[in-house]
Each structure stands twice: as C-alpha cells, then as structure tokens.
Design a protein around this motif. Structure first.
Motif, PDB file in Angstrom:
ATOM      1  N   SER A 290       0.830  -1.212   0.000  1.00  0.00           N
ATOM      2  CA  SER A 290       0.000   0.000   0.000  1.00  0.00           C
ATOM      3  C   SER A 290       0.856   1.249   0.000  1.00  0.00           C
TER       4      SER A 290
ATOM      5  N   THR B 111      -5.391   1.417   3.917  1.00  0.00           N
ATOM      6  CA  THR B 111      -5.616   2.827   3.594  1.00  0.00           C
ATOM      7  C   THR B 111      -4.860   3.771   4.519  1.00  0.00           C
ATOM      8  N   ASN B 112      -4.657   3.395   5.760  1.00  0.00           N
ATOM      9  CA  ASN B 112      -3.888   4.260   6.661  1.00  0.00           C
ATOM     10  C   ASN B 112      -2.439   4.369   6.196  1.00  0.00           C
TER      11      ASN B 112
ATOM     12  N   GLN C 172      -1.329   3.825   3.189  1.00  0.00           N
ATOM     13  CA  GLN C 172      -1.325   4.500   1.892  1.00  0.00           C
ATOM     14  C   GLN C 172      -1.458   6.015   2.072  1.00  0.00           C
ATOM     15  N   ARG C 173      -2.349   6.419   2.952  1.00  0.00           N
ATOM     16  CA  ARG C 173      -2.573   7.843   3.206  1.00  0.00           C
ATOM     17  C   ARG C 173      -1.324   8.496   3.803  1.00  0.00           C
TER      18      ARG C 173
END
Length: 187
Positions: free
Chosen positions: A52, A107-108, A110-111
């Motif tokens: 990610s 997602t964490n 990736q963000r």
C-alpha cells in the motif's frame, strides 16, 4: 564504469563486512520516516502495508514526473522520466492486483505515504530548471523506496513481494547512480 560491476563490487564489500556487522549492537538504529510504520509489522499485515505504501510512493513518483515532464529539455532526463512513468505504472498495477488477494489496500499506510509525497511534487512544480530539479528530487525519492524495499527483503515471506523489492532496489539504485553521474559535471 559498468553499473552492474559497480553494484557487484558494493555487494562484495558489504559481504566482507557482514561478520563484523552481525556482532554489532543494532538497538540504536532507527527506522527512516518511510519505514517506521512498517518496522512494527509482520506477515500479511506487513505485506499489505508495504504494498500500500509502495503504491502511494510510486504514485508520488508519477505525480513528480508529470509535474515537470512538459518542461524537461535534456534528452537523457526525458528518457528517465518516460521510463519512470512506464515502469512504475506497471508495478502499481501488479501491486494493486496483489493487494486484492491480501484483502485490499491498507488505507492508513497509503494515506501516510501519499501525504509525504506532496511536498516533493510541489517543489518540482515551482522549480526553475526542471531537468536539474527532477534529478535532484528523484534521488531522495528513490532512496526512500530502496529503504522500504530493503525492509521488505528482511521481513516479507511472500515471493512476489520479495521479487518486486529486489527489482525496485536494483532499478532505483541504478537510476540513482546514473542521476549522480549526470549531476556531477553540472555542479
């Protein structure tokens, strides 16, 4: 000097010093900002977070390249930019497919990586000499990818992740070497 021969020489030097490093106390070593979130993970959670983050990192490289691509004038730099767009797009597609088999993107992670990429793209957009700025900004960008890929070689047991990480290290170390040679006469 042949880049492959140079890398083989560096590997040999590293292996010669390996016994001494094996006895060193590594407790004082700290993770880089890019590897810190990964260093505490293992197994599937590591692979998901790593892939990610690497997707976001590669997307950052694509954004950096697109920010200056129309203003590049040096044929060599244009060639590097085209290769980055082609290869990293291909790797993003592969990593996204693997992430689907691992339960989707983290997602964490990736963000977190995407946020760290924005500053590099902004600096490139504002740069006067696009060729020089692109090469200069890609050096630390590639170095952080190599750091993450090295960590993956230590922590992952997924053959796809291991192969990708080795490929990232080789390709981006080769590019960093070429970037340094290109910059040397311009200093």
């Amino acid at each position: 000097m042949n880049v492959r021969l140079f890398l083989v020489g560096l590997t040999a030097l590293a292996l010669v010093g390996a016994p001494a490093r094996a006895q060193m106390d590594h407790s004082m070593h700290t993770a880089t900002p890019d590897t810190a979130p990964l260093s505490r993970l293992s197994g599937k959670a590591f692979d998901r977070a790593y892939l990610s983050m690497m997707v976001a990192h590669h997307q950052g490289a694509l954004a950096m390249t697109r920010a200056v691509q129309a203003r590049l004038t040096d044929p060599q730099v244009k060639s590097w930019a085209a290769a980055i767009l082609r290869e990293q797009t291909r790797e993003i597609d592969s990593m996204n497919a693997w992430l689907r088999t691992l339960g989707g993107a983290d997602t964490n992670a990736q963000r977190l990586m995407a946020g760290s990429m924005q500053g590099m793209t902004a600096r490139l957009s504002a740069a006067g000499n696009a060729d020089q700025a692109f090469v200069t900004q890609m050096l630390p960008h590639h170095a952080s990818a190599v750091d993450m890929a090295n960590l993956a070689l230590q922590k992952s047991s997924d053959a796809r992740v291991l192969k990708l990480s080795r490929s990232i290290i080789r390709a981006q170390a080769d590019e960093m070497y070429a970037f340094r040679l290109w910059r040397a006469p311009r200093r």
